[in-house]
Design an enzyme around this catalytic site. Structure first.
Site, PDB file in Angstrom:
ATOM      1  N   CYS A   1       0.874  -1.167   0.000  1.00  0.00           N
ATOM      2  CA  CYS A   1       0.000   0.000   0.000  1.00  0.00           C
ATOM      3  C   CYS A   1       0.910   1.214   0.000  1.00  0.00           C
ATOM      4  CB  CYS A   1      -0.838   0.046   1.270  1.00  0.00           C
ATOM      5  SG  CYS A   1      -1.823  -1.432   1.543  1.00  0.00           S
TER       6      CYS A   1
ATOM      7  N   ARG B   1       1.137   1.969  -5.957  1.00  0.00           N
ATOM      8  CA  ARG B   1       1.386   0.961  -4.914  1.00  0.00           C
ATOM      9  C   ARG B   1       0.101   0.261  -4.468  1.00  0.00           C
ATOM     10  NH1 ARG B   1       6.213   1.211  -2.391  1.00  0.00           N
ATOM     11  NH2 ARG B   1       5.294   0.180  -0.601  1.00  0.00           N
TER      12      ARG B   1
ATOM     13  N   TRP C   1      -3.890  -1.555  -1.032  1.00  0.00           N
ATOM     14  CA  TRP C   1      -3.851  -2.786  -1.833  1.00  0.00           C
ATOM     15  C   TRP C   1      -4.195  -3.877  -0.840  1.00  0.00           C
ATOM     16  CZ3 TRP C   1      -3.304  -3.778  -6.889  1.00  0.00           C
ATOM     17  CH2 TRP C   1      -2.971  -5.074  -7.279  1.00  0.00           C
TER      18      TRP C   1
ATOM     19  N   ASN D   1       1.221  -0.104   5.972  1.00  0.00           N
ATOM     20  CA  ASN D   1       1.540  -0.934   4.809  1.00  0.00           C
ATOM     21  C   ASN D   1       2.299  -2.139   5.333  1.00  0.00           C
ATOM     22  OD1 ASN D   1       2.475  -2.002   2.360  1.00  0.00           O
ATOM     23  ND2 ASN D   1       4.261  -0.663   2.383  1.00  0.00           N
ATOM     24  N   GLY D   2       1.794  -3.333   5.098  1.00  0.00           N
ATOM     25  CA  GLY D   2       2.476  -4.536   5.580  1.00  0.00           C
ATOM     26  C   GLY D   2       1.444  -5.553   6.050  1.00  0.00           C
TER      27      GLY D   2
ATOM     28  N   GLU E   1       9.291 -20.762 -18.270  1.00  0.00           N
ATOM     29  CA  GLU E   1       9.164 -19.378 -17.822  1.00  0.00           C
ATOM     30  C   GLU E   1      10.309 -18.512 -18.376  1.00  0.00           C
ATOM     31  OE1 GLU E   1       6.904 -17.700 -16.782  1.00  0.00           O
ATOM     32  OE2 GLU E   1       7.765 -15.961 -15.821  1.00  0.00           O
TER      33      GLU E   1
ATOM     34  N   LYS F   1       9.729 -15.206 -20.792  1.00  0.00           N
ATOM     35  CA  LYS F   1      10.259 -13.872 -20.501  1.00  0.00           C
ATOM     36  C   LYS F   1      11.044 -13.343 -21.706  1.00  0.00           C
ATOM     37  CE  LYS F   1       8.231 -13.070 -17.817  1.00  0.00           C
ATOM     38  NZ  LYS F   1       7.298 -13.742 -16.965  1.00  0.00           N
TER      39      LYS F   1
ATOM     40  N   GLU G   1       8.612 -12.530 -24.751  1.00  0.00           N
ATOM     41  CA  GLU G   1       7.723 -11.367 -24.664  1.00  0.00           C
ATOM     42  C   GLU G   1       8.495 -10.063 -24.555  1.00  0.00           C
ATOM     43  OE1 GLU G   1       5.123 -11.027 -21.230  1.00  0.00           O
ATOM     44  OE2 GLU G   1       6.560 -12.026 -19.940  1.00  0.00           O
TER      45      GLU G   1
ATOM     46  N   HIS H   1      13.874 -35.758 -28.950  1.00  0.00           N
ATOM     47  CA  HIS H   1      12.771 -36.262 -29.781  1.00  0.00           C
ATOM     48  C   HIS H   1      12.306 -35.228 -30.802  1.00  0.00           C
ATOM     49  CE1 HIS H   1      12.428 -39.874 -27.359  1.00  0.00           C
ATOM     50  NE2 HIS H   1      12.554 -39.101 -26.287  1.00  0.00           N
TER      51      HIS H   1
ATOM     52  N   LYS I   1      -1.183  -6.060 -19.309  1.00  0.00           N
ATOM     53  CA  LYS I   1      -0.919  -6.654 -17.990  1.00  0.00           C
ATOM     54  C   LYS I   1      -2.012  -7.646 -17.637  1.00  0.00           C
ATOM     55  CE  LYS I   1       1.324  -7.288 -14.256  1.00  0.00           C
ATOM     56  NZ  LYS I   1       2.541  -8.106 -14.420  1.00  0.00           N
TER      57      LYS I   1
END
Ligand code: M6R
Length: 608
Positions: free
Chosen positions: A2, A29, A76, A102-103, A480, A484, A487, A503, A603
């Site tokens: 946050c 945030r 958040w 925040n936390g 993955e 990355k 993209e 194969h 996103k």
């Protein structure tokens, strides 16, 4: 994650408009709810509501509050849905103390029980609200406001950046931090605090950085820093920052992606803090399932692949991954009341994932969810969900949200194994200890690798294609790494299980074709070495991600990146994915692309 802000201004200046504009700078945030509190003539004024800052401002006018001292928050959600009553600031019973946070406070449930037992009345479902009530109690005992805050902080476990004001000490703001960011801006007859520098940059460039477990008492003309544990005062001079607002939002890094990669130790620590009760609930549901399907798209589907290995290895449970857009075609006719669908989505809004969930629900399946966005559609569709606590991810490429998903799924696999009795309790303890060390390994890795990865990116940046190979759990890491690079650098790339590469893929390999091996020091290493030899024999350039000082692999490779020693092989995908994130980032930048906004991507993909 946050955003918090506070300011104590010259008597004639009003805090509310300054707080409002500062929160706008911190909105990246968190943006599900917003609130402010000010003090004026012995009264506490609070305005807060759910929605983006602009929405809340147009309904309640955040600028129209009296007083030159105040705090603000853009949220958040982690504990408690995004609602008006859960928005910050939170207050004590008498509405004299206001606090923003925040936390994550881990022991809030037991503290709340204790405080309710002493007659405190809670107004929200947040973890934060225990703090103003604790401060209220210490203040009633006759302690000063700052000492009351310090004592309250000694009672809480978890992470925090907080700011608190009280009508009983109206010319003071107390702020403090542990594992969550907090900086202080030193002005002329005015001082500020914020989660991040952009919030006060228009007012001052003089910055005081609070260290871990420090608190500060802000007056108009003075800032005093204390150690929270000992209460001892610390002297520190402010430093001048020459950042622009944009640079400051990126934490001084050139791109959000790099900032988010660097945030992984904290994001993982926060992911570990998820409440056990939800893991147990999910494990109970999964343990009874006849059929388990993990549902996701893109990066989140790679996290799901790791989970299928862990569910089987630890809990002896069979599960499959379905790419959400294929779900109904692939599994539609076999979904029924005995099916549990575990949907994984950072945004919780991916259209393909939501549509598959709705179809599964119609057929009677139970829906579980893992997401980074509380209040997202996924949290509303799932019977049980776990929040990732990664904070907003601005760069399109998933980085910290991927590693956090893998960590949460690993913890879920351990909970499932415990529920099914497939591993002993001492093994569970030792796995949890190993998982708890992962943020530390990631921190160590990030401290040592960036320059070397940059050099490798410079060496290989113009290769036409790459292949990523791994075995076991790290097939997902290979996938993955490829995603990355695809993209961000627009480099056509492949990823395979190393065993499967002979194969078909091997036909592509010729002189100097770059093959990246994810090569931890685990039981599969000797077989992976066999695959390296196959590629070497055909002239491939071998780049290996190895354990520190793994000479056996490093003598075979043309180039290597080292990962710290001692990681439990079951959790290697979390740590071994990070050099691949950095590699893709640097190749993208060196090829002149914007890694934060790759072309044609969004996103959150909200179309099917
Ligand atoms: O929000 P989700 O996790 O549902 O998003 C799924 C994919 O769109 C996402 O992981 C995408 O592949 C990443 N941006 C890749 O870095």
């Amino acid at each position: 994650m946050c955003g918090i802000f506070g300011c104590i201004l010259d008597g004639g200046d009003r805090a509310a408009p300054i707080i409002h504009s500062a929160l706008n700078q911190l909105e990246y945030r968190g943006y599900d709810s917003v609130g402010e509190a000010t003090i004026h003539s012995g009264h506490l004024y609070v305005k807060k509501d759910v929605g983006k800052i602009s929405e809340v401002h147009s309904s309640v006018n955040l600028d129209d509050m009296p007083g030159s001292v105040g705090i603000g928050h853009t949220r958040w959600a982690t504990h408690g849905a995004p609602t008006q009553k859960n928005a910050h600031p939170h207050t004590d019973c008498q509405e004299k103390i206001a606090l923003v946070h925040n936390g994550i406070i881990q022991n809030f449930a037991e503290l709340r029980k204790e405080l309710e037992g002493r007659g405190h009345l809670f107004k929200s479902n947040t973890d934060t609200e225990v703090m103003p009530h604790l401060i209220e109690d210490y203040f009633k005992e006759g302690l000063s406001f700052s000492e009351s805050v310090r004592r309250a902080l000694l009672r809480v476990k978890g992470s925090y950046a907080i700011a608190a004001i009280s009508v009983d000490d109206p010319n003071t703001i107390i702020c403090a931090r542990k594992e969550s960011p907090l900086v202080i801006g030193v002005g002329k007859s005015a001082n500020y605090l914020a989660s991040d520098i952009p919030a006060f940059l228009p007012m001052t460039k003089m910055v005081l950085f609070l260290e871990e477990e420090e608190m500060a008492v802000l007056k108009r003309d003075e800032v005093t820093i204390f150690n929270i544990g000992s209460g001892d005062q610390t002297k520190r001079d402010p430093m001048r920052i020459e950042w622009t607002v944009e640079m400051a939002q990126k934490g001084g890094k050139p791109h959000f992606m790099l900032k988010e990669i660097a945030e992984q130790p904290l994001a993982l620590q926060n992911a570990l803090r998820g409440e056990l009760i939800y893991y147990n609930l999910m494990a109970t549901i999964l343990a009874k399932a006849r059929n388990i399907i993990l549902l996701a798209c893109g990066t989140s589907s790679h996290a799901c692949i790791v989970a299928t290995y862990l569910f089987s290895k630890l809990a002896h449970v069979n599960s499959s991954v379905s790419i959400a857009s294929e779900f109904m075609e692939q599994f539609g006719n076999s979904v029924d009341e005995g099916t549990v669908v575990l949907a994984v989505s950072q945004s919780g809004e991916t259209a393909d994932t939501l549509s598959a969930i709705r179809s599964a629900k119609d057929k009677g399946a139970t829906i579980l969810g893992i997401t980074n966005v509380m209040g997202s559609s996924l949290t509303r569709l799932a019977s049980v969900y776990i929040g990732q606590n990664s904070g907003p991810e601005i760069a399109v490429a998933a980085t910290k949200t991927f590693t956090s998903q893998v960590l949460i799924l690993s913890k879920l696999a351990i909970a499932l194994a415990e529920k099914r009795g497939t591993i002993r309790s001492d093994e569970i303890d030792s796995l949890m200890t190993d998982l708890g060390r992962i943020p530390w390994y990631v921190k160590k890795e990030l401290e040592s690798n960036d320059e070397k990865i940059k050099r490798l990116a410079a060496k290989y940046r113009d290769r036409f294609s790459f292949c990523f190979l791994g075995r076991g759990l790290n097939v997902a890491t290979a996938l993955e790494g490829r995603l990355k690079l695809l993209e961000l650098a627009y480099t056509p790339s492949l990823a395979y299980s190393a065993g499967e590469s002979k194969h078909g893929f091997i036909a592509l390999v010729n002189e100097n074709y770059p093959v990246i091996f994810i090569a931890p020091n685990d039981d599969l290493k000797s077989r992976l070495i066999g695959n390296i030899m196959e590629m070497k024999a055909r002239g491939a350039d071998i780049i290996a991600i190895t354990e520190e000082k793994d000479k056996e692999l490093q003598t075979l490779a043309d180039d290597w990146i080292e990962v710290p020693k001692g990681i439990n092989p079951l959790f290697t995908p979390i740590v071994y994915a990070i050099p691949l994130q950095l590699f893709a980032y640097h190749v993208s930048v060196m090829r002149g692309h914007d890694p934060d906004r790759p072309r044609n991507l969004a996103k959150s993909v909200t179309v099917e």
